[in-house]
Structure formats: C-alpha cells, structure tokens
Design an enzyme around this catalytic site. Structure first.
Site, PDB file in Angstrom:
ATOM      1  NE  ARG A   1      -0.548 -35.073   7.044  1.00 25.49           N
ATOM      2  CZ  ARG A   1       0.121 -34.845   6.102  1.00 25.49           C
ATOM      3  NH1 ARG A   1       1.204 -36.749   6.377  1.00 25.49           N
ATOM      4  NH2 ARG A   1       0.649 -34.510   4.944  1.00 25.49           N
TER       5      ARG A   1
ATOM      6  NE  ARG B   1      -1.292 -33.648   0.325  1.00 28.89           N
ATOM      7  CZ  ARG B   1      -1.328 -34.316   1.982  1.00 28.89           C
ATOM      8  NH1 ARG B   1      -2.869 -34.536   1.909  1.00 28.89           N
ATOM      9  NH2 ARG B   1      -0.933 -35.694   2.078  1.00 28.89           N
TER      10      ARG B   1
END
Ligand code: AMP
Length: 215
Positions: free
Chosen positions: A158, A169
């Site tokens: 990803r 994140r």
C-alpha cells in the site's frame, strides 16, 4: 448488533474484522477499503480523499459520515465497523444517525498493540488490490510468493505503508482516534483485547466477546 473495531493501524483489525463478520453474518464496513475503491474508480469522493490518504492523514469527517449514511441500511444481523469512527465528531455523527433509526452501538472492541509492533507489521505488509486480502511478511505469507491466495491477483504494497507515512498515521491515531477509547469507556462499551498474540487466539477472544454482547 452494531460492533466497532478500534485499534491502531496494523493492529490486525482488518484481518480480524473479515473473519468475525464472516463467522457471525455481520455486514463488514471498512471505510479504508471503501475509500481505496473510490480512489481506484476515480469517483468524486476518491479524488477528494486521495491526497489525505497518501499522506496518512484522515479524510474529512463530513465525507466519511456521508459515505456511512449511504450504507447504513438495516442489515439482518447487523454491522461490523472497521476503521470507523476515527474521530470524536465521527462517533457523535454515528450516534446521531443510529438514533434516527432507533439503533445504537452495542460494543467497541479495542485491539491493543504497541508502537514498535505496529511499525514492524506495517513495513512488512502487502495487500491484494483486487479483493483487499492482507498478508504479512514474515508471519502471514501467501502460498505463492507475491500472489493472492484468494483471487490470484498480484500483491502490492500500500502507498501509505512506507515508514514515513506509517509514523504519521500512528501520530494521527494517537491525536485523533485514541480519544475514542474514553468516549466509549464512559459509555461502558469498550472491551480491550491483547492484539499481540497468535491470530486464532485473538479471534476466539473476539468471538467470545461478541457472544457476550448478543446475550
Ligand atoms: P485504513 O485502511 O483503515 O488504515 O485506512 C486507510 C486511510 O483511509 C487512512 O489512513 C485515512 O486516510 C483514510 N480513512 C479510513 N477510514 C477513515 C475514517 N473513518 N476517517 C477518516 N479517514 C479515514
């Protein structure tokens, strides 16, 4: 029944949510998967979400709540939310929408995993762009290297699983999503589960919790 899976990126919530939903006949709603599909299809939502996602930031609450509202029809056995809500305004928005249809959140399952483990897992993660199955080197390998066991597509890394984006994140999770622990703890809905164990053990704990919620 309406269940929420909470946990940092890489806690295994996606993997467990698919299995749990399958075993219990719940509709699995992953906002991350829905957004990735929207990006792939180039929809208006996808175009708006893309830059936030690639930087590891959250997509604005109004876009997420609109996406959930569209899908929140009555499902026979209920819903399992994976990756939603991720902010207090999303949780409040969800409560309001559920209130309109005479429903409520039944349980929030919080997968607990340390920062070191998150970074280790995400940098080894590969996923299937077609059916969204998740693999992990070296712990969860596909049978044939680089190929999805379920649909035969070529596995990809990803874009938001690079070290820099993973670190962001995790920070975003702590700042914006972790306050949900108190939000749901105050409503006696939060159940913590140790997410640093073998996948089958975690799944059986989650199933036992679901059974207790159904009683
Ligand atoms: P995930 O697959 O759940 O890790 O989500 C991947 C990315 O999609 C996140 O880093 C966010 O950019 C976006 N995203 C997914 N779910 C949400 C949400 N509930 N609120 C805001 N952004 C989200």
């Amino acid at each position: 029944m309406l269940i929420i899976m909470l946990g940092p990126p890489g806690s295994g919530k996606g993997t467990q949510a698919v299995r749990l939903a399958d075993k219990k006949g719940l509709a699995h709603l992953s906002t991350g998967d829905l957004l990735r599909n929207a990006v792939k299809e180039g929809t208006e939502l996808g175009l708006k979400a893309k830059t936030y996602m690639e930087a590891g930031n959250l997509v604005p609450d109004d876009l997420i709540l609109g996406m959930i509202r569209e899908r929140l029809q009555v499902s026979e056995n209920g819903f399992l939310f994976d990756g939603f809500p991720r902010t207090i305004p999303q949780a409040e928005g969800l409560d309001a929408m559920l209130g309109e249809i005479g429903s409520k959140v039944d349980m929030v399952m919080d997968l607990e995993v340390s920062d070191e483990e998150v970074i280790k897992r995400l940098s080894g993660r590969f996923s299937c762009p077609k059916c969204q199955a998740i693999y992990n080197y070296p712990n969860m390998l596909p049978k044939k290297e680089g190929i999805c066991d379920k649909c035969g597509a070529e596995l990809q890394k990803r874009k938001d699983d690079t070290e820099e984006v993973v670190t962001n994140r995790l920070e975003v999770y702590k700042k914006q999503t972790q306050p949900l622990q108190d939000y749901y703890r105050n409503q006696s809905l939060l159940k913590g589960v140790d997410g640093e164990r073998e996948i089958g053990m975690i799944l059986s704990d989650l199933l036992a919790l679901l059974d207790s919620a159904a009683d």
